[in-house]
Design a protein around this motif. Structure first.
Motif, PDB file in Angstrom:
ATOM      1  N   CYS A 249       0.887  -1.109   0.158  1.00 38.13           N
ATOM      2  CA  CYS A 249       0.048   0.050  -0.069  1.00 38.13           C
ATOM      3  C   CYS A 249       0.788   1.136   0.043  1.00 38.13           C
ATOM      4  O   CYS A 249       0.663   2.289   0.493  1.00 38.13           O
ATOM      5  CB  CYS A 249      -0.793   0.062   1.066  1.00 38.13           C
ATOM      6  SG  CYS A 249      -2.100  -1.405   1.358  1.00 38.13           S
ATOM      7  N   ALA A 250       1.973   1.293  -0.740  1.00 37.06           N
ATOM      8  CA  ALA A 250       3.045   2.297  -0.485  1.00 37.06           C
ATOM      9  C   ALA A 250       2.850   3.363  -1.432  1.00 37.06           C
ATOM     10  O   ALA A 250       3.703   4.107  -1.795  1.00 37.06           O
ATOM     11  CB  ALA A 250       4.376   1.707  -0.693  1.00 37.06           C
ATOM     12  N   GLY A 251       1.705   3.448  -2.373  1.00 36.06           N
ATOM     13  CA  GLY A 251       1.723   4.158  -3.219  1.00 36.06           C
ATOM     14  C   GLY A 251       1.972   3.574  -4.752  1.00 36.06           C
ATOM     15  O   GLY A 251       2.641   2.562  -4.495  1.00 36.06           O
ATOM     16  N   THR A 252       1.354   4.041  -5.692  1.00 35.32           N
ATOM     17  CA  THR A 252       1.662   3.195  -7.042  1.00 35.32           C
ATOM     18  C   THR A 252       2.893   3.056  -7.467  1.00 35.32           C
ATOM     19  O   THR A 252       3.284   1.648  -7.441  1.00 35.32           O
ATOM     20  CB  THR A 252       0.652   3.624  -7.994  1.00 35.32           C
ATOM     21  OG1 THR A 252      -0.562   3.900  -7.743  1.00 35.32           O
ATOM     22  CG2 THR A 252       0.937   3.188  -9.337  1.00 35.32           C
ATOM     23  N   VAL A 253       3.759   3.946  -7.434  1.00 40.33           N
ATOM     24  CA  VAL A 253       5.154   3.731  -7.825  1.00 40.33           C
ATOM     25  C   VAL A 253       5.976   2.616  -7.152  1.00 40.33           C
ATOM     26  O   VAL A 253       6.703   1.782  -7.381  1.00 40.33           O
ATOM     27  CB  VAL A 253       5.786   5.006  -8.181  1.00 40.33           C
ATOM     28  CG1 VAL A 253       7.412   4.482  -8.653  1.00 40.33           C
ATOM     29  CG2 VAL A 253       5.129   5.671  -9.423  1.00 40.33           C
ATOM     30  N   GLU A 254       6.009   3.065  -5.762  1.00 41.86           N
ATOM     31  CA  GLU A 254       6.591   2.200  -4.744  1.00 41.86           C
ATOM     32  C   GLU A 254       6.011   0.761  -4.706  1.00 41.86           C
ATOM     33  O   GLU A 254       7.032  -0.082  -4.666  1.00 41.86           O
ATOM     34  CB  GLU A 254       6.799   3.160  -3.377  1.00 41.86           C
ATOM     35  CG  GLU A 254       7.799   3.898  -3.314  1.00 41.86           C
ATOM     36  CD  GLU A 254       9.048   3.263  -3.233  1.00 41.86           C
ATOM     37  OE1 GLU A 254       9.594   3.011  -2.051  1.00 41.86           O
ATOM     38  OE2 GLU A 254       9.771   3.232  -4.204  1.00 41.86           O
ATOM     39  N   SER A 255       4.799   0.613  -4.708  1.00 40.55           N
ATOM     40  CA  SER A 255       4.263  -0.654  -4.754  1.00 40.55           C
ATOM     41  C   SER A 255       4.602  -1.532  -5.937  1.00 40.55           C
ATOM     42  O   SER A 255       4.888  -2.653  -5.692  1.00 40.55           O
ATOM     43  CB  SER A 255       2.591  -0.539  -4.346  1.00 40.55           C
ATOM     44  OG  SER A 255       2.449  -0.121  -3.160  1.00 40.55           O
ATOM     45  N   THR A 256       4.572  -0.859  -7.001  1.00 41.95           N
ATOM     46  CA  THR A 256       5.063  -1.411  -8.159  1.00 41.95           C
ATOM     47  C   THR A 256       6.602  -1.885  -8.203  1.00 41.95           C
ATOM     48  O   THR A 256       6.959  -3.085  -8.751  1.00 41.95           O
ATOM     49  CB  THR A 256       4.705  -0.469  -9.409  1.00 41.95           C
ATOM     50  OG1 THR A 256       3.364  -0.306  -9.345  1.00 41.95           O
ATOM     51  CG2 THR A 256       5.079  -1.219 -10.741  1.00 41.95           C
ATOM     52  N   ARG A 257       7.300  -0.916  -7.693  1.00 38.38           N
ATOM     53  CA  ARG A 257       8.927  -1.267  -7.638  1.00 38.38           C
ATOM     54  C   ARG A 257       8.915  -2.386  -6.606  1.00 38.38           C
ATOM     55  O   ARG A 257       9.614  -3.387  -6.996  1.00 38.38           O
ATOM     56  CB  ARG A 257       9.665  -0.234  -6.757  1.00 38.38           C
ATOM     57  CG  ARG A 257      11.007  -0.276  -6.772  1.00 38.38           C
ATOM     58  CD  ARG A 257      11.395  -0.966  -5.633  1.00 38.38           C
ATOM     59  NE  ARG A 257      11.318   0.111  -4.418  1.00 38.38           N
ATOM     60  CZ  ARG A 257      11.344  -0.356  -3.156  1.00 38.38           C
ATOM     61  NH1 ARG A 257      12.186  -1.163  -2.823  1.00 38.38           N
ATOM     62  NH2 ARG A 257      11.121   0.422  -2.073  1.00 38.38           N
ATOM     63  N   LEU A 258       8.441  -2.692  -5.585  1.00 38.56           N
ATOM     64  CA  LEU A 258       8.256  -3.904  -4.823  1.00 38.56           C
ATOM     65  C   LEU A 258       7.819  -5.047  -5.209  1.00 38.56           C
ATOM     66  O   LEU A 258       8.387  -6.201  -5.229  1.00 38.56           O
ATOM     67  CB  LEU A 258       7.349  -3.418  -3.574  1.00 38.56           C
ATOM     68  CG  LEU A 258       8.184  -2.785  -2.610  1.00 38.56           C
ATOM     69  CD1 LEU A 258       7.339  -2.138  -1.479  1.00 38.56           C
ATOM     70  CD2 LEU A 258       9.670  -3.290  -1.665  1.00 38.56           C
ATOM     71  N   ALA A 259       6.521  -5.113  -6.142  1.00 37.99           N
ATOM     72  CA  ALA A 259       6.081  -6.006  -7.073  1.00 37.99           C
ATOM     73  C   ALA A 259       6.886  -6.409  -8.005  1.00 37.99           C
ATOM     74  O   ALA A 259       7.162  -7.794  -8.197  1.00 37.99           O
ATOM     75  CB  ALA A 259       4.602  -5.454  -7.656  1.00 37.99           C
TER      76      ALA A 259
END
Length: 508
Positions: A249-259
């Motif tokens: 739930c870290a914001g779209t760009v950060e969540s996408t980086r983790l994903a």
């Protein structure tokens, strides 16, 4: 709120609107052992409208270089998009402490199959767990928090030939300071929105702030926890937080980086990129009025915020705001907010290497479909402002819109010094570059990267929430849908036997 100790069952990465609402609902369902990770501090838990004047709050939002919590953990490949004012707010509460409280459901033309899974559409709009749909339930909760019955939101007024209604907003006026207000934040469950002081300790919810989620720990396609380290210093030691399940739930760009990191860890041949990144495309007009023209406007449309849906082919909503300024002049703001269509050419990409977190690059620019939307918005704004000028007796002037990729002005022209410099009765056009509306989403869509239960197909025990999970953004502000989907996910995680990363699963 007490700091975290011990090993959690559920880790929520990100203490913004989605992560905190998920934590709040898990607490309501009696789910214990939840840890919320947040890179920012928790020293100030009030909305920015409560920590300074309205102009101070506006400056923090529109001139983020004045905000010490502003941070951009990516490089834009397509400036001015995802550059400039595009970034995140590193503080517990995140954007829930900045937003204006607008709560609109997604439009039927966007929230539909085949884009959205049928089960999600039904839960949001038809019925959830045998009762009223999620949109209705969340709306009722927000109105109860406000202490209103929703009648104000149903008020309609015809202005310049268009039927407008009050923009629905989840906001409370200050008890002590006239003119100030604060929008809903899930922190309301544990602290007083007026003073920021705690009202009770969360039950089973712990918070760990000032830490970066370096990567998700994945073993044979199963999420085992999160690797973290202190934000300061960046070279601080890494720690593994073991957990049964992790929610991004870290914001779209950060969540996408983790994903991306987790998906590549699971499949080394996978390209480190996820597409379909989208934000809202916004263009607008400011008109400063004085004297008789200002009086006619106030008589026809009292100060406040109003909206109307635009034509479906424009994929946009029309907003009309009337601001009464300290010296008696009036600022009329008319803007169109529309949907950037998701496409693979708009993406978040990581640069793999031996050191985590991997560097992040963002590429996004309007597509052919979006260029059509820009033209339709400009036509909508031109026609509407002409009707406004005729009604108010203001000489009509042709609107000139700058190249969207080389904007002359952004919405920072709403700052007081910029408004003071505006020529009375002369319209000023502006636009927001992609990524600066702070509504970005779409990279981890339900029914694609995620299953209908918000879980990654390729990594068991890893989930996501927030606008990143929207298959399409629609024209509506994303917050109501973000809250509703957080409720949906919380219920699924609270059920006995909810999926966690304790079994075995092959990498996809």
């Amino acid at each position: 709120m007490k700091p975290a100790t011990g090993t959690p069952r559920t880790v929520i990465v990100g203490g913004g609107l989605a992560g905190l609402e998920l934590a709040r609902k898990l607490e309501m369902y009696g789910v214990g052992d939840v840890l919320v990770l947040e890179s920012g501090a928790r020293t100030e838990l009030r909305h920015v409208n409560m920590t300074g004047t309205g102009d101070d709050a506006l400056r923090l939002w529109l001139a983020p270089d004045t905000d010490s919590t502003f941070h951009r953990p990516w490089t834009s490949l397509t400036p001015p998009h995802y550059a400039g004012a595009s970034g995140v707010r590193r503080r517990l509460g995140g954007r829930s402490l900045y937003w204006y409280g607008v709560t609109l459901p997604l439009e039927n033309w966007a929230l539909a199959e085949p884009h959205w899974p049928r089960s999600v559409v039904s839960d949001l709009t038809e019925s959830w767990e045998g009762g009223s749909p999620l949109y209705d339930r969340v709306g009722q909760e927000l109105r109860a928090w406000q202490g209103v019955d929703g009648a104000a939101e149903d008020t309609e007024v015809k202005f310049a030939g268009t039927v407008l209604r009050a923009t629905p907003r989840a906001r409370r006026p200050s008890r002590d300071v006239p003119g100030r207000w604060y929008a809903y934040s899930p922190l309301e469950a544990w602290r007083d929105g007026e003073t920021g002081t705690g009202t009770r300790e969360p039950e089973g919810i712990r918070f760990l702030t000032g830490v970066t989620a370096v990567r998700v720990k994945v073993d044979n396609g199963i999420c085992r926890g999160v690797v973290i380290r202190p934000v300061e210093p960046e070279s601080g030691p890494e720690t593994v937080v073991a957990a049964d399940r992790v929610v991004l739930c870290a914001g779209t760009v950060e969540s996408t980086r983790l994903a991306i990191q987790a998906l590549v860890d699971c499949d080394r041949g996978r390209r480190p990129r996820l597409g379909r990144l989208a934000d809202h495309i916004v263009q607008g007009v400011f008109l400063r009025l004085e004297g008789d023209e200002a009086a006619r406007l106030i008589e026809a449309l009292p100060p406040g915020s109003y909206m109307a849906p635009g034509p479906q082919e424009a994929r946009s909503n029309l907003f009309v705001d009337v601001h009464l300024r300290p010296l008696g002049d009036v600022l009329l703001e008319v803007r169109a907010m529309g949907e950037q269509m998701p496409c693979d050419e708009s993406y978040v990409e990581c640069v793999p290497g031996p050191v985590y977190p991997w560097p992040v690059r963002v590429s996004s620019a309007p597509s052919v479909h979006d260029r059509d939307l820009l033209a339709r918005q400009q036509h909508l704004l031109t026609e509407y402002l002409a009707a406004v000028c005729e009604l108010l007796g203001v000489p009509a002037a042709p609107l000139s819109f700058a190249d969207y990729d080389r904007p002359a002005r952004g919405n920072d022209c709403a700052l007081p010094e910029a408004v003071d410099a505006m020529t009375v009765n002369t319209p000023v056009t502006w636009c927001n570059s992609v990524g600066t509306e702070d509504h970005e989403g779409g990279t981890l869509p339900l029914g694609d990267i995620l299953d209908d239960d918000h879980q990654f197909h390729a990594v068991r025990g890893l989930y996501a929430a927030g606008p990143a999970t929207f298959p399409r953004l629609g024209a509506a502000n994303p917050s109501l849908t973000t809250l509703a989907l957080a409720h949906r996910l919380a219920r699924k995680l609270a059920r006995p036997g909810a999926t966690s990363g304790t079994g075995s699963a092959p990498c996809a």
